[in-house]
Write a protein that holds these residues in place. Structure first.
Motif, PDB file in Angstrom:
ATOM      1  N   PRO A   1       0.792  -1.229   0.000  1.00  0.00           N
ATOM      2  CA  PRO A   1       0.000   0.000   0.000  1.00  0.00           C
ATOM      3  C   PRO A   1       0.825   1.281   0.000  1.00  0.00           C
ATOM      4  CG  PRO A   1      -0.915  -1.592   1.548  1.00  0.00           C
ATOM      5  CD  PRO A   1       0.377  -2.162   1.065  1.00  0.00           C
ATOM      6  N   ILE A   2       2.028   1.221   0.515  1.00  0.00           N
ATOM      7  CA  ILE A   2       2.832   2.451   0.562  1.00  0.00           C
ATOM      8  C   ILE A   2       3.096   2.996  -0.837  1.00  0.00           C
ATOM      9  CG2 ILE A   2       5.170   1.460   0.500  1.00  0.00           C
ATOM     10  CD1 ILE A   2       4.512   3.861   3.207  1.00  0.00           C
ATOM     11  N   TYR A   3       3.094   2.123  -1.845  1.00  0.00           N
ATOM     12  CA  TYR A   3       3.333   2.620  -3.205  1.00  0.00           C
ATOM     13  C   TYR A   3       2.230   3.595  -3.619  1.00  0.00           C
ATOM     14  CZ  TYR A   3       6.662  -1.274  -3.900  1.00  0.00           C
ATOM     15  OH  TYR A   3       7.694  -2.155  -3.809  1.00  0.00           O
ATOM     16  N   GLN A   4       0.975   3.199  -3.359  1.00  0.00           N
ATOM     17  CA  GLN A   4      -0.131   4.077  -3.752  1.00  0.00           C
ATOM     18  C   GLN A   4      -0.175   5.310  -2.850  1.00  0.00           C
ATOM     19  OE1 GLN A   4      -4.100   2.440  -3.650  1.00  0.00           O
ATOM     20  NE2 GLN A   4      -4.952   4.167  -4.808  1.00  0.00           N
ATOM     21  N   ALA A   5       0.122   5.100  -1.568  1.00  0.00           N
ATOM     22  CA  ALA A   5       0.134   6.254  -0.663  1.00  0.00           C
ATOM     23  C   ALA A   5       1.139   7.286  -1.152  1.00  0.00           C
ATOM     24  CB  ALA A   5       0.471   5.788   0.753  1.00  0.00           C
ATOM     25  N   LEU A   6       2.279   6.801  -1.649  1.00  0.00           N
ATOM     26  CA  LEU A   6       3.312   7.716  -2.148  1.00  0.00           C
ATOM     27  C   LEU A   6       2.820   8.504  -3.362  1.00  0.00           C
ATOM     28  CD1 LEU A   6       6.338   8.489  -1.618  1.00  0.00           C
ATOM     29  CD2 LEU A   6       6.923   6.855  -3.407  1.00  0.00           C
ATOM     30  N   GLU A   7       2.065   7.810  -4.234  1.00  0.00           N
ATOM     31  CA  GLU A   7       1.499   8.524  -5.386  1.00  0.00           C
ATOM     32  C   GLU A   7       0.615   9.682  -4.923  1.00  0.00           C
ATOM     33  OE1 GLU A   7       1.972   7.867  -8.697  1.00  0.00           O
ATOM     34  OE2 GLU A   7       3.326   6.184  -8.286  1.00  0.00           O
ATOM     35  N   LYS A   8      -0.111   9.419  -3.829  1.00  0.00           N
ATOM     36  CA  LYS A   8      -1.062  10.437  -3.356  1.00  0.00           C
ATOM     37  C   LYS A   8      -0.362  11.684  -2.829  1.00  0.00           C
ATOM     38  CE  LYS A   8      -4.771   7.191  -2.214  1.00  0.00           C
ATOM     39  NZ  LYS A   8      -5.550   6.549  -1.127  1.00  0.00           N
ATOM     40  N   VAL A   9       0.894  11.525  -2.417  1.00  0.00           N
ATOM     41  CA  VAL A   9       1.633  12.707  -1.962  1.00  0.00           C
ATOM     42  C   VAL A   9       2.685  13.089  -2.996  1.00  0.00           C
ATOM     43  CG1 VAL A   9       1.171  12.318   0.484  1.00  0.00           C
ATOM     44  CG2 VAL A   9       3.195  11.275  -0.567  1.00  0.00           C
ATOM     45  N   ASP A  10       2.339  12.767  -4.232  1.00  0.00           N
ATOM     46  CA  ASP A  10       3.154  13.234  -5.357  1.00  0.00           C
ATOM     47  C   ASP A  10       4.584  12.714  -5.355  1.00  0.00           C
ATOM     48  OD1 ASP A  10       2.154  14.472  -7.476  1.00  0.00           O
ATOM     49  OD2 ASP A  10       2.465  16.527  -6.771  1.00  0.00           O
ATOM     50  N   GLY A  11       4.758  11.530  -4.780  1.00  0.00           N
ATOM     51  CA  GLY A  11       6.071  10.905  -4.856  1.00  0.00           C
ATOM     52  C   GLY A  11       7.084  11.404  -3.847  1.00  0.00           C
ATOM     53  N   ASP A  12       6.649  12.229  -2.907  1.00  0.00           N
ATOM     54  CA  ASP A  12       7.592  12.746  -1.913  1.00  0.00           C
ATOM     55  C   ASP A  12       7.449  11.958  -0.610  1.00  0.00           C
ATOM     56  OD1 ASP A  12       9.116  14.081  -0.099  1.00  0.00           O
ATOM     57  OD2 ASP A  12       7.950  15.945  -0.159  1.00  0.00           O
ATOM     58  N   PRO A  13       8.378  11.060  -0.304  1.00  0.00           N
ATOM     59  CA  PRO A  13       8.239  10.214   0.890  1.00  0.00           C
ATOM     60  C   PRO A  13       8.066  11.035   2.168  1.00  0.00           C
ATOM     61  CG  PRO A  13      10.150   9.545  -0.401  1.00  0.00           C
ATOM     62  CD  PRO A  13       9.625  10.781  -1.035  1.00  0.00           C
ATOM     63  N   THR A  14       8.711  12.176   2.224  1.00  0.00           N
ATOM     64  CA  THR A  14       8.663  12.941   3.475  1.00  0.00           C
ATOM     65  C   THR A  14       7.278  13.534   3.720  1.00  0.00           C
ATOM     66  OG1 THR A  14       9.360  15.016   2.444  1.00  0.00           O
ATOM     67  CG2 THR A  14      11.098  13.507   3.198  1.00  0.00           C
ATOM     68  N   ALA A  15       6.459  13.591   2.668  1.00  0.00           N
ATOM     69  CA  ALA A  15       5.109  14.148   2.818  1.00  0.00           C
ATOM     70  C   ALA A  15       4.101  13.093   3.271  1.00  0.00           C
ATOM     71  CB  ALA A  15       4.657  14.776   1.492  1.00  0.00           C
ATOM     72  N   LEU A  16       4.525  11.842   3.426  1.00  0.00           N
ATOM     73  CA  LEU A  16       3.603  10.789   3.867  1.00  0.00           C
ATOM     74  C   LEU A  16       3.135  11.031   5.293  1.00  0.00           C
ATOM     75  CD1 LEU A  16       5.421   7.633   2.470  1.00  0.00           C
ATOM     76  CD2 LEU A  16       3.082   8.343   1.908  1.00  0.00           C
ATOM     77  N   THR A  17       1.891  10.595   5.559  1.00  0.00           N
ATOM     78  CA  THR A  17       1.376  10.653   6.931  1.00  0.00           C
ATOM     79  C   THR A  17       0.689   9.326   7.237  1.00  0.00           C
ATOM     80  OG1 THR A  17      -0.787  11.481   6.214  1.00  0.00           O
ATOM     81  CG2 THR A  17       0.900  13.137   6.773  1.00  0.00           C
ATOM     82  N   TRP A  18       0.529   9.042   8.499  1.00  0.00           N
ATOM     83  CA  TRP A  18      -0.213   7.854   8.905  1.00  0.00           C
ATOM     84  C   TRP A  18      -1.623   7.889   8.322  1.00  0.00           C
ATOM     85  CZ3 TRP A  18      -1.388   3.232   9.922  1.00  0.00           C
ATOM     86  CH2 TRP A  18      -2.594   2.889  10.558  1.00  0.00           C
ATOM     87  N   GLU A  19      -2.238   9.053   8.347  1.00  0.00           N
ATOM     88  CA  GLU A  19      -3.628   9.144   7.886  1.00  0.00           C
ATOM     89  C   GLU A  19      -3.726   8.813   6.393  1.00  0.00           C
ATOM     90  OE1 GLU A  19      -2.072  11.364   9.824  1.00  0.00           O
ATOM     91  OE2 GLU A  19      -3.154  10.918  11.688  1.00  0.00           O
ATOM     92  N   ALA A  20      -2.799   9.347   5.603  1.00  0.00           N
ATOM     93  CA  ALA A  20      -2.830   9.065   4.154  1.00  0.00           C
ATOM     94  C   ALA A  20      -2.610   7.573   3.912  1.00  0.00           C
ATOM     95  CB  ALA A  20      -1.761   9.876   3.430  1.00  0.00           C
ATOM     96  N   TYR A  21      -1.698   7.006   4.686  1.00  0.00           N
ATOM     97  CA  TYR A  21      -1.410   5.585   4.532  1.00  0.00           C
ATOM     98  C   TYR A  21      -2.623   4.752   4.935  1.00  0.00           C
ATOM     99  CZ  TYR A  21       0.840   1.054   5.031  1.00  0.00           C
ATOM    100  OH  TYR A  21       1.167  -0.270   4.899  1.00  0.00           O
ATOM    101  N   ARG A  22      -3.191   5.075   6.098  1.00  0.00           N
ATOM    102  CA  ARG A  22      -4.345   4.325   6.611  1.00  0.00           C
ATOM    103  C   ARG A  22      -5.494   4.339   5.605  1.00  0.00           C
ATOM    104  NH1 ARG A  22      -7.102   7.644  10.959  1.00  0.00           N
ATOM    105  NH2 ARG A  22      -7.604   8.707   9.004  1.00  0.00           N
ATOM    106  N   ASP A  23      -5.758   5.517   5.055  1.00  0.00           N
ATOM    107  CA  ASP A  23      -6.862   5.622   4.097  1.00  0.00           C
ATOM    108  C   ASP A  23      -6.597   4.777   2.851  1.00  0.00           C
ATOM    109  OD1 ASP A  23      -7.963   7.300   5.925  1.00  0.00           O
ATOM    110  OD2 ASP A  23      -7.577   9.148   4.800  1.00  0.00           O
ATOM    111  N   THR A  24      -5.347   4.698   2.465  1.00  0.00           N
ATOM    112  CA  THR A  24      -4.989   3.868   1.313  1.00  0.00           C
ATOM    113  C   THR A  24      -5.209   2.381   1.633  1.00  0.00           C
ATOM    114  OG1 THR A  24      -3.333   5.499   0.687  1.00  0.00           O
ATOM    115  CG2 THR A  24      -3.140   3.323  -0.306  1.00  0.00           C
TER     116      THR A  24
END
Lengths: 565, 565
Positions: free
Chosen positions: B224-247
């Motif tokens: 799932p982290i692959y899709q979560a990363l797409e959602k933050v435009d490919g910037d790993p540092t912009a990831l959040t637990w909430e974005a990941y959880r929703d994915t």
């Protein structure tokens, strides 16, 4: 060697020129008598200015720049070993009074002589020459080098040295030509075959072998019973010791370096194969079984074994004692027939070595993984640690068309356990005759198995190539990654299928992840971070992170629930 | 599942029809409630009137006779498990008071419930259903079966069962289309992939996955982290637990059966990778490492792990705890970073299983042969014997273009040691994206590794296929030999390159030896001889040959010299 050859192969039939990204080079080895020997290496040139030398089996073919430079194939390669100082005949075994005088590497080693071949080999293997001599003297290594095959570059087969691979070539009654076979030899050694076996069974056996021998930079093995059978029109029961002996002498005179002899197929073992799923699958084994049954007499190879030893000793031909009763299926692995023969091969090993003849032992075949190590253990115990030379083995029977892979699994494991040389298996095994592509795939696959075993055995220097390639991969030196591999051409081709543009070979990303995200790039960030924070050793990291650990302890303890279930 | 899909793949894009020489059949399994389940097999029809049923992963695609019969790809396969009786929620671990109520195979197994999935699996594996339940209850096997993926045919991953293989598919930013990916799934399962991972990283991730899930007869895994990363435009540092959880919830709702979660990449482990030859090579691992470094905070996957467990439990999604710090080269194998993470995966395993979530553990990667067994030993010790799921490992780094082979060696060995599922590697690994042929070669190669391990582990029934094929080979039943293999099409093609004529497929010889001489034929003579002389058992042979032995003793003794040297 002055034999006149029919005009059946020309320079234009032969693959020449260096392998991509490398060139042939030579390092100098000095014999104990002070002569300089030029030992070939393949030098892989890296884009960072460094280079890596790797073992080279390709002879002068990779040094030629054009067809015009190719030596005259009808007279063959220059006789490299022809100029080397000849050693005297010595007692086959100086520890045994009355031991016959012979001129073999085994006898010289036992008498403490370091031959030019040993010096050459030590340089090739990057190992001390005393180790070469000691292992040969112990019979744990062999140097297949017929006095009449001076064209071959000396090499060693033994468990203390790099694992070697053999490629079988040879026409059959159904198809193939002399030119095909010479090119197959050049092609197989180009990609790394350490020896070649000519298994021709059809017409022109003598001529094909002459062409191969005169032009081969590697030792050549044969199975003389195949040609003997041709001489009696394909009827095994018509074979005689005399016909066989004359064939051996004919091939010995031509320069064959090692010969497969199925002298362990005894009359009383033959019925042990009757209840097998796949009976006898070795051609030599079945020929001898048929002969024994028809005559109800013990195998002439067994009853005349000492005479055979004396012929082989005269040329320093190495025995490859064949496993005529090797299993042809998973069901038959490690069975009574196979092991009975192996014990007899052990007896014959002692006879041959007492007469100064070098010996290796052939092994299976088809063996499930859990029965592989036992093969090596028994071979070493019963055959006095003579080098083991196995055909695969295939770890399963269920993948015709992929038997290079089923057997690479078994080959890597049996080599890790101590097997010294692996006979390749091509994708066509069980189905047809290998063509040019099959030969290459077979050789590369077996280089993988052999190198994997070298790594697992901790062979000195083996891991350097892995490390160089992995560094190149990490640093996005694409050309170096391709060129350090066993098959640079295929690596480039595969890369270009997805990202053909030339700039992609300099790109700091690849087609797997695309340009937006790259784990290798992030790894570089990690490295930069660690350096910036002085976290450059495990100790420093642990010290540096201790503070952080404390900080996370609270949060961390929340998830450290007791492990249940 | 009623989701509307873009019209991106049609029946004509999909490979249908039986594999050569076989047809799809079904055997009946009965649930504990008395319902009949139809369990698919591939029935290989032999020319001698017999047949052999083998495990079948291909779904209905191999049963379709024409494109017109193909189900509507936009709505997907019928929901096989939709009709099955639903089981009640039960305590995740009945041995622990206050254990949460969940509906997972693990919880049911622990509570003694035999689910329809377990009955189905027992029939597929030809093993007792109690063994299935016991192994799942013990956490030594998993059944990846999201409640919202009823299309999938139940299967089990565990060391007591047949070794499974996974095929990765998925587009990347560089190329590929939805139709390509659906067909890749059908194609990979046709040849034997037991699960599929959709590793898409580019556009249309959601849609591609929907197509695959609705049409896949096997469990589907994701990262799932692959899709979560797409959602933050490919910037790993912009990831959040909430974005990941929703994915994760988005994918859970779609029906993903198992998810790779790199929750063991802890902040304090990241610098351990800095001194490596190849740093961090796992995409998920490097994303999390980048996030941890940027925020100087412990991984949100780790700090929110319990919440994640509860989401996965709700769907019965299986954790595949990812090895984000797996070695990317021989040099880095079994190092401090890898082993530190493995210990943490063990801790997380306990947490997940306490909450009723099934768990498997991902493993390397690149490992030389002598370090392979240690990986399994430590995984079993630290992770409570959760099923191990490894990527190869590659036994050497030096063969880009052949990494299906370098890794098949490691895969076979690590499976023999107890690994339950093998993630395939294709010839394009490290170089580019696999195409159709690469996927097939990868799957077949991994079927070889898995089956070789089944043989070595003595898995019940595994050797029957080897024996049937070898018998066919010995009896010159060419068609049966082809059809019993993993890839009949390639076997036929290779055979026909040398001997294309149809009569050759009935011939009692082959292209390797030609018609004049054939070891198999001689073996038949041996068998006839043994039968004619009553030598049909080892005892009879030994008795029958005693006389002969005496006769040869004199001659024999001549060659039994003392073994010297």
């Amino acid at each position: 060697m002055g034999t006149s050859l029919p005009s059946a192969a020309t320079a234009s039939d032969i693959t020449i020129g260096p392998i991509r990204g490398s060139h042939k080079a030579w390092v100098t080895a000095t014999t104990v008598r002070g002569e300089d020997l030029q030992v070939p290496v393949r030098r892989i040139d890296l884009t960072n200015g460094h280079h890596l030398d790797v073992y080279d089996t390709s002879g002068p073919y990779t040094a030629y720049g054009s067809a015009a430079q190719v030596h005259d194939l009808t007279t063959g390669l220059p006789g490299l070993r022809g100029d080397w100082a000849h050693n005297e005949a010595v007692p086959a075994d100086p520890a045994v009074p009355g031991s016959p005088l012979v001129r073999t590497q085994l006898a010289w080693a036992r008498n403490g002589v370091i031959t030019p071949e040993m010096s050459y080999i030590a340089a090739r293997e990057c190992l001390p020459v005393d180790l070469v001599r000691d292992e040969v003297a112990r019979g744990r290594a062999v140097i297949p080098a017929n006095h009449r095959h001076p064209e071959a570059e000396p090499m060693v087969i033994g468990k203390r040295f790099a694992v070697k691979i053999n490629a079988n070539i040879g026409n059959s009654a159904v198809r193939s030509s002399i030119a095909d076979e010479v090119e197959k030899m050049v092609w197989a050694t180009r990609w790394g075959a350490d020896t070649i076996m000519d298994l021709s069974t059809g017409r022109d056996i003598h001529e094909t072998r002459e062409w191969i021998l005169r032009n081969s930079p590697v030792p050549v093995g044969t199975v003389p019973i195949y040609q003997a059978l041709e001489k009696v029109d394909g009827d095994p029961t018509a074979l005689t010791w005399e016909a066989y002996r004359d064939t051996v002498i004919e091939q010995a005179e031509q320069g064959v370096d090692y010969m497969t002899v199925h002298a362990g197929v005894l009359l009383r073992y033959v019925p042990l194969a009757a209840k097998r799923v796949t009976g006898i699958v070795s051609r030599g084994g079945s020929i001898m079984a048929a002969w024994c049954l028809a005559h109800h007499t013990e195998s002439f190879l067994y009853t005349h074994f000492e005479e055979l030893c004396d012929i082989l000793a005269a040329y320093d031909i190495t025995f490859s004692l064949g496993d005529g009763l090797r299993p042809g299926s998973i069901a038959d692995a490690n069975d009574a027939a196979q092991l009975a023969e192996l014990r007899t091969l052990g007896e014959l090993t002692g006879i041959a070595k007492a007469r100064g003849v070098q010996v290796m032992i052939e092994g299976p075949g088809h063996v499930p993984m859990h029965k592989i190590v036992e093969n090596v253990r028994l071979e070493e115990e019963w055959c006095d640690e003579a080098p083991f030379y196995t055909l695969g083995p295939l770890a399963t029977d269920i993948a015709p068309g992929y038997d290079h892979i089923t057997s690479a699994i078994g080959a890597a494991m049996i080599a890790q356990a101590g097997t010294a040389m692996l006979c390749y298996v091509t994708p066509k095994e069980h189905l047809g005759l290998p063509d040019r592509d099959d030969v290459k795939v077979g050789v590369i696959t077996y280089k993988i198995a052999a190198h994997s075993a070298d790594l697992a055995k901790g062979h000195p220097g083996a891991q350097q190539r892995d490390d160089e390639l992995s560094k190149a991969r990490f640093e996005f030196r694409w050309q170096d990654q391709f060129n350090l591999g066993l098959d640079p051409d295929t690596a480039v081709e595969f890369h270009d299928e997805t990202l053909p543009a030339e700039p992609a070979k300099n790109a700091h990303f690849c087609s797997m992840c695309g340009p937006k995200f790259c784990s290798m790039r992030i790894s570089q960030d990690v490295r930069d971070y660690a350096e910036a924070h002085g976290l450059t050793s495990v100790e420093a990291i642990e010290a540096g992170m201790a503070e952080k650990s404390a900080e996370f302890a609270e949060r961390g303890s929340r998830v450290y629930l007791p492990v249940v279930g």
